[in-house]
Enzyme design. Structure first.
Site, PDB file in Angstrom:
ATOM      1  N   ARG A 267       1.533 -29.008  21.020  1.00 41.63           N
ATOM      2  CA  ARG A 267       1.761 -27.592  20.733  1.00 41.63           C
ATOM      3  C   ARG A 267       1.721 -27.291  19.243  1.00 41.63           C
ATOM      4  O   ARG A 267       1.149 -26.292  18.808  1.00 41.63           O
ATOM      5  CB  ARG A 267       3.103 -27.153  21.343  1.00 41.63           C
ATOM      6  CG  ARG A 267       3.449 -25.685  21.139  1.00 41.63           C
ATOM      7  CD  ARG A 267       2.284 -24.742  21.363  1.00 41.63           C
ATOM      8  NE  ARG A 267       1.605 -24.949  22.632  1.00 41.63           N
ATOM      9  CZ  ARG A 267       0.405 -24.461  22.925  1.00 41.63           C
ATOM     10  NH1 ARG A 267      -0.252 -23.758  22.004  1.00 41.63           N
ATOM     11  NH2 ARG A 267      -0.150 -24.680  24.094  1.00 41.63           N
TER      12      ARG A 267
ATOM     13  N   LYS B  26       2.679  -5.754 -11.089  1.00 43.55           N
ATOM     14  CA  LYS B  26       2.466  -4.803 -10.002  1.00 43.55           C
ATOM     15  C   LYS B  26       3.340  -3.562 -10.190  1.00 43.55           C
ATOM     16  O   LYS B  26       4.096  -3.462 -11.155  1.00 43.55           O
ATOM     17  CB  LYS B  26       2.747  -5.489  -8.661  1.00 43.55           C
ATOM     18  CG  LYS B  26       1.750  -6.617  -8.346  1.00 43.55           C
ATOM     19  CD  LYS B  26       2.078  -7.348  -7.055  1.00 43.55           C
ATOM     20  CE  LYS B  26       1.871  -6.467  -5.838  1.00 43.55           C
ATOM     21  NZ  LYS B  26       0.441  -6.189  -5.584  1.00 43.55           N
TER      22      LYS B  26
ATOM     23  N   GLU C 292      -1.944  -4.315 -12.218  1.00 48.91           N
ATOM     24  CA  GLU C 292      -2.250  -3.383 -11.139  1.00 48.91           C
ATOM     25  C   GLU C 292      -2.073  -1.961 -11.660  1.00 48.91           C
ATOM     26  O   GLU C 292      -1.038  -1.637 -12.235  1.00 48.91           O
ATOM     27  CB  GLU C 292      -1.312  -3.635  -9.960  1.00 48.91           C
ATOM     28  CG  GLU C 292      -1.511  -2.671  -8.800  1.00 48.91           C
ATOM     29  CD  GLU C 292      -0.477  -2.879  -7.703  1.00 48.91           C
ATOM     30  OE1 GLU C 292      -0.788  -3.568  -6.724  1.00 48.91           O
ATOM     31  OE2 GLU C 292       0.648  -2.356  -7.846  1.00 48.91           O
TER      32      GLU C 292
ATOM     33  N   ASP D  42      -5.480  -0.235  -7.429  1.00 49.49           N
ATOM     34  CA  ASP D  42      -4.683  -0.177  -6.207  1.00 49.49           C
ATOM     35  C   ASP D  42      -4.874   1.153  -5.488  1.00 49.49           C
ATOM     36  O   ASP D  42      -4.524   2.219  -6.021  1.00 49.49           O
ATOM     37  CB  ASP D  42      -3.203  -0.378  -6.547  1.00 49.49           C
ATOM     38  CG  ASP D  42      -2.325  -0.369  -5.308  1.00 49.49           C
ATOM     39  OD1 ASP D  42      -2.704  -1.009  -4.311  1.00 49.49           O
ATOM     40  OD2 ASP D  42      -1.273   0.293  -5.339  1.00 49.49           O
TER      41      ASP D  42
END
Length: 287
Positions: free
Chosen positions: A102, A169, A202, A224
């Site tokens: 698995r 960011k 960004e 962005d």
């Protein structure tokens, strides 16, 4: 996948944790039904068309539970596999086979899904001078495997984590007060720590773009959620001074229009977070 020492150790840790989660204090069903020394031959069967990924990982997993396993690889990572084809044969201890089954399938099925999507995305822009990048939107503890699957599929890995590239960011800009403040803080930090890291900024608007260009001292600008028209205008304004990356919810149908804007990179989180696992099975042929 070339399993160097670091990756090999990381994979072993992954397998140990995976088996602890799945096996616990023992596979009592197999202990009840299967003699301890029994060996079986099984095959890894592809049940839908895909780009194979994780064959080397599968072999390492098998050897982890049975060092004496006889593995016959029929297909390799990166190959196009059709439904009904056999990717691998293995003859090994039956209990060990059932123990690893698995974890092996869960891992390889996901890797195949990622490599299949990555190949599709890479092929879509093969006529353009642009690279498709992955992101940090990966499954916890599986990033090293998922990024390997991206490479196998033909797309490009971006940063491995928060440690190997500076990426300023929106939250960093907002926390610092402005793009200017964030960039100056990063420059001071890198100098103080004597670090040589590439920097991506960004930008969410042309005002942030202009502010970043005035300060300078970075390598890449990430646009962005810019529209295609805005991307084209931004690429023209940047005029080759920096690498340009398009980001923000970019789908397969967006790829060609975005590539036509002249960006150098397109980052796509869906390569790892939006995939469907490929259907595979590990079935005993002879016991």
């Amino acid at each position: 996948m070339i399993l160097d020492q670091d990756v090999g150790t990381e994979l072993q840790t992954f397998v140990v944790r995976g088996l602890k989660e799945d096996v616990g204090d023992g596979d009592h069903t197999s202990r009840a039904c299967v003699p301890e020394d029994q060996r079986s031959k099984a095959h890894l069967l592809v049940k839908e068309n895909c780009v194979l990924s994780g064959m080397e990982v599968a072999k390492e997993m098998i050897r982890f539970v049975d060092e004496k396993a006889d593995i016959q690889t029929v297909m390799k990572d990166g190959e196009l596999a059709k439904s009904g084809e056999v990717a691998m044969y293995v003859t090994m201890n039956t209990r060990a086979l059932l123990k690893i089954e698995r974890l092996l399938l869960n891992t390889v099925q996901r890797m195949c899904g990622i490599s299949t999507m990555s190949r599709k995305y890479a092929n879509a822009v093969e006529d353009f001078d642009v690279k498709i990048l992955d992101t940090r939107k990966t499954t916890p503890q599986m990033r090293f495997l998922e990024k390997e699957a991206v490479r196998i599929g033909g797309c490009t890995n971006y940063r491995s984590g928060l440690y190997d590239r500076i990426m300023i960011k929106d939250n960093h800009i907002d926390a610092a007060g402005s793009m200017r403040n964030a960039l100056h803080a990063v420059h001071d930090y890198l100098k103080k720590k004597n670090l040589n890291l590439l920097i991506t900024v960004e930008v969410r608007s042309f005002s942030e773009l202009n502010e970043a260009i005035v300060v300078g001292g970075f390598q890449r600008i990430m646009l962005d959620n810019f529209s295609v028209t805005e991307m084209r205008e931004a690429v023209s304004q940047i005029d080759g001074r920096y690498e340009v990356e398009a980001s923000g919810g970019i789908t397969y149908s967006d790829l060609v229009p975005v590539a036509r804007t002249g960006v150098d990179f397109i980052s796509v989180g869906a390569l790892t977070h939006g995939v469907k696992a490929v259907d595979l099975s590990l079935k005993i042929l002879e016991a």
